[in-house]
Scaffold this active site. Structure first.
Site, PDB file in Angstrom:
ATOM      1  N   GLU A 172       5.277   6.346   9.606  1.00  0.00           N
ATOM      2  CA  GLU A 172       5.376   7.152   8.383  1.00  0.00           C
ATOM      3  C   GLU A 172       5.795   8.584   8.697  1.00  0.00           C
ATOM      4  OE1 GLU A 172       4.763   6.734   5.052  1.00  0.00           O
ATOM      5  OE2 GLU A 172       4.022   4.684   4.985  1.00  0.00           O
ATOM      6  N   CYS A 218       2.038  -6.479   1.780  1.00  0.00           N
ATOM      7  CA  CYS A 218       1.101  -5.650   2.553  1.00  0.00           C
ATOM      8  C   CYS A 218       0.260  -6.579   3.412  1.00  0.00           C
ATOM      9  CB  CYS A 218       0.221  -4.877   1.574  1.00  0.00           C
ATOM     10  SG  CYS A 218      -1.095  -3.936   2.355  1.00  0.00           S
ATOM     11  N   CYS A 232       2.185  -6.133   9.934  1.00  0.00           N
ATOM     12  CA  CYS A 232       2.182  -5.016   8.981  1.00  0.00           C
ATOM     13  C   CYS A 232       3.652  -4.722   8.716  1.00  0.00           C
ATOM     14  CB  CYS A 232       1.465  -3.796   9.580  1.00  0.00           C
ATOM     15  SG  CYS A 232       1.665  -2.253   8.656  1.00  0.00           S
ATOM     16  N   SER A 235       0.826  -1.212   0.000  1.00  0.00           N
ATOM     17  CA  SER A 235       0.000   0.000   0.000  1.00  0.00           C
ATOM     18  C   SER A 235       0.861   1.263   0.000  1.00  0.00           C
ATOM     19  CB  SER A 235      -0.891   0.011   1.235  1.00  0.00           C
ATOM     20  OG  SER A 235      -0.089   0.014   2.398  1.00  0.00           O
TER      21      SER A 235
END
Lengths: 275, 275
Positions: free
Chosen positions: B156, B80, B190, B18
């Protein structure tokens, strides 16, 4: 001719956002302009915008605007702080009203010490759009800005009240600069943030003016439509149609958090790439 | 005929995610299979997937797979966790290797008390895919799962080391269940999570096996290609080509965080809606 004008006046207002945050603006418009019809588009399939590049933000916003144009609206409102920060780079900037100008006008009216804070997504703060707009209206103001990349995620995931230690810790971190600089006015530069305004207010000590960009934009729309003689002439309550590019199972609850009531049954999913 | 087989073997491995989290899997493949060529696609223009609906996740994943097919790859890996949790619903599930099976196999091998924890995005945990896979391999295992909707956002945005109070508070909150239940093995479901494995390890007290889904998937790929006699026969180091649907200004730094080196110059932006 008269009928034509009436038809024009009674067209819906088009509003879009990167997701559901813009519903806080719809809530404000509903209260201020109850007879206006509204078409809302939330780009929930590609949300968030605030962590994406300028090029992508602009390309997505142009598609959203094309969708609203296809719905024959009388004006288009970007209820997204991130898109509003890039409005001059859109294909038809003249067609779109953003949240920045109204929020900045309100902040300048309220500040006493001319120290104004701004919070927003990374893309919003990086664009410098709020600082530029504030400096234009009030060159003597000192603008302190802080990007808050986590806040929209927290709110979307239901971390919204002061019992959440994670939310408190995050808000405390982001507010440090404003406390140190003693700002007396803070622009909530993302339509998600009004949801946690009580928490922000507490952390700031309760004496800072908080500018809700959705509410200020609703006031601006009322003034704008009045000046243009374009307010709806309907007597009935406005009809609202909601469109999104993705719909989670908990859509009802999420939308309710921002808008105050359930819109599950009047919300359609569309493929925004067709616009 | 022999030449044809050689050509087949030397085709690249296709990997998608993703966003950039899947680069932790690329890092593991690079170390384990240094002669393999890699085509990577990261859907940075629509990231994250973990907060989107099943329908949207599947539709995006099918486009990503079509893109990799157009690149003539010898196998397709979903790096992902979210897509891997919905693999059976893809257009061509038989073409795609996910991260779940390899991670679950590793967890079952390591656990001593048969209490296995799983963390992932909301969509991953909601799908029940890890629990189902674990129960299939090891019916006596007790599976405790926790969705961590904030972790990928935090990572992130660079909140990755233990000096970040927000990260610590968030990890502490998410780990409570695992400490209470005394899990001895935790699957990092993840591909973002290995970035903060030291923080997770500390919060859990240092005695829990942490399963890195990227590393386990790299081991699985090696075994799979060996069994099929499809390992690359090249002697030179693999050639890597990266594709994304959006590229932020700080792309170099973000990619480096996951992969360990700068890929700015070998990364192209594509329009994934064309696939």
């Amino acid at each position: 001719m008269e009928n034509n004008l009436k038809n024009e006046k009674n067209k819906p207002i088009g509003i879009f956002d990167s997701g559901l945050g813009g519903l806080t603006a719809v809530k404000a418009i509903k209260s201020l302009l109850p007879h206006e019809d509204i078409i809302y588009f939330g780009d929930t399939g590609r949300t968030p915008y605030g962590t994406k590049s300028e090029k992508t933000i602009i390309s997505y916003a142009n598609q959203n605007i094309n969708f609203l144009k296809s719905k024959n609206v009388k004006m288009i409102v970007s209820a997204c702080g991130t898109v509003s920060s890039h409005i001059n780079k859109l294909d038809n900037p003249e067609l779109v009203t953003g949240v920045i100008e109204p929020s900045c006008q309100a902040a300048v009216k309220l500040t006493k010490n001319y120290k104004i804070g701004v919070i927003g997504t990374s893309a919003t703060i990086k664009s410098g759009a709020y600082t530029n707009a504030l400096n234009k209206i009030c060159p003597r103001a000192k603008i302190i800005s802080q990007d808050c990349p986590l806040l929209a995620s927290l709110i979307e995931n239901g971390f919204i009240d002061k019992s959440s230690e994670i939310l408190l810790k995050t808000v405390n971190t982001y507010m440090k600069k404003f406390i140190k600089e003693k700002v007396d006015t803070l622009i909530l530069g993302c339509t998600h943030y009004p949801i946690i305004k009580d928490v922000i207010n507490d952390v700031l000590g309760g004496h800072v003016n908080l500018i809700n960009s959705g509410e200020e934009t609703a006031k601006f729309i009322k003034k704008y439509l009045k000046e243009k003689n374009m307010l709806s002439e309907k007597n009935s309550l406005g009809i609202y149609n909601f469109f999104v590019s993705d719909k989670l199972n908990d859509f009802s609850e999420r939308a309710k958090m921002f808008l105050g009531y359930d819109i599950q049954n009047c919300t359609q999913i569309i493929n925004i790439n067709e616009y």
